[in-house]
Design a protein around this motif. Structure first.
Motif, PDB file in Angstrom:
ATOM      1  N   SER A  29      36.871  89.682 146.509  1.00 46.07           N
ATOM      2  CA  SER A  29      36.440  88.615 145.609  1.00 46.07           C
ATOM      3  C   SER A  29      37.158  87.306 145.907  1.00 46.07           C
ATOM      4  N   ILE A  30      36.660  86.269 145.249  1.00 47.76           N
ATOM      5  CA  ILE A  30      37.271  84.943 145.279  1.00 47.76           C
ATOM      6  C   ILE A  30      37.515  84.561 143.828  1.00 47.76           C
ATOM      7  N   VAL A  31      38.719  84.087 143.519  1.00 50.94           N
ATOM      8  CA  VAL A  31      39.060  83.673 142.165  1.00 50.94           C
ATOM      9  C   VAL A  31      39.243  82.161 142.180  1.00 50.94           C
ATOM     10  N   ILE A  32      38.552  81.483 141.254  1.00 48.92           N
ATOM     11  CA  ILE A  32      38.597  80.028 141.173  1.00 48.92           C
ATOM     12  C   ILE A  32      39.247  79.640 139.859  1.00 48.92           C
ATOM     13  N   LYS A  33      40.269  78.780 139.934  1.00 52.85           N
ATOM     14  CA  LYS A  33      40.951  78.285 138.743  1.00 52.85           C
ATOM     15  C   LYS A  33      40.861  76.765 138.726  1.00 52.85           C
ATOM     16  N   ALA A  34      40.596  76.245 137.540  1.00 53.37           N
ATOM     17  CA  ALA A  34      40.492  74.800 137.355  1.00 53.37           C
ATOM     18  C   ALA A  34      40.426  74.530 135.856  1.00 53.37           C
ATOM     19  N   ASP A  35      40.287  73.267 135.487  1.00 55.79           N
ATOM     20  CA  ASP A  35      40.108  72.964 134.077  1.00 55.79           C
ATOM     21  C   ASP A  35      38.738  73.482 133.624  1.00 55.79           C
ATOM     22  N   ASP A  36      38.575  73.664 132.333  1.00 52.65           N
ATOM     23  CA  ASP A  36      37.359  74.287 131.799  1.00 52.65           C
ATOM     24  C   ASP A  36      36.080  73.535 132.163  1.00 52.65           C
ATOM     25  N   ASP A  37      36.104  72.218 132.108  1.00 48.29           N
ATOM     26  CA  ASP A  37      34.895  71.446 132.452  1.00 48.29           C
ATOM     27  C   ASP A  37      34.470  71.698 133.890  1.00 48.29           C
ATOM     28  N   THR A  38      35.432  71.716 134.790  1.00 46.46           N
ATOM     29  CA  THR A  38      35.131  71.975 136.201  1.00 46.46           C
ATOM     30  C   THR A  38      34.635  73.401 136.393  1.00 46.46           C
ATOM     31  N   LEU A  39      35.261  74.349 135.713  1.00 43.26           N
ATOM     32  CA  LEU A  39      34.825  75.737 135.828  1.00 43.26           C
ATOM     33  C   LEU A  39      33.380  75.904 135.351  1.00 43.26           C
ATOM     34  N   TRP A  40      33.033  75.259 134.244  1.00 45.81           N
ATOM     35  CA  TRP A  40      31.651  75.354 133.767  1.00 45.81           C
ATOM     36  C   TRP A  40      30.676  74.750 134.764  1.00 45.81           C
ATOM     37  N   GLU A  41      31.054  73.632 135.369  1.00 49.23           N
ATOM     38  CA  GLU A  41      30.194  72.994 136.370  1.00 49.23           C
ATOM     39  C   GLU A  41      30.002  73.921 137.580  1.00 49.23           C
ATOM     40  N   ILE A  42      31.092  74.502 138.051  1.00 47.62           N
ATOM     41  CA  ILE A  42      31.014  75.424 139.182  1.00 47.62           C
ATOM     42  C   ILE A  42      30.193  76.655 138.811  1.00 47.62           C
ATOM     43  N   PHE A  43      30.441  77.207 137.622  1.00 47.93           N
ATOM     44  CA  PHE A  43      29.710  78.394 137.190  1.00 47.93           C
ATOM     45  C   PHE A  43      28.207  78.124 137.140  1.00 47.93           C
TER      46      PHE A  43
END
Length: 69
Positions: A29-43
């Motif tokens: 797997s790949i785990v991505i960490k960032a601020d919530d706004d960025t995570l939602w955009e990536i998701f």
């Protein structure tokens, strides 16, 4: 394409589009960490294109996205 090459390509694409994220490569797997706004955009982007994407929002750890390869 091998699993490792696919992981590297996904990581490179994400880092180019979102340079402030933290990406951890694991065996399957790949785990991505960032601020919530960025995570939602990536998701939002990944969910449309990949079959196995998970947004982890656990109160005991930092929010992150997992892409299973």
């Amino acid at each position: 394409m091998s699993k490792e090459k696919l992981q590297n390509q996904i990581i490179n694409d994400l880092k180019n589009d979102f340079p402030n994220i933290i990406v951890e490569k694991e065996e399957t797997s790949i785990v991505i960490k960032a601020d919530d706004d960025t995570l939602w955009e990536i998701f939002d982007i990944l969910y449309k294109g990949l079959d196995d994407v998970e947004f982890n929002m656990d109160k005991d750890e930092e929010n992150h996205i997992i892409i299973k390869i």
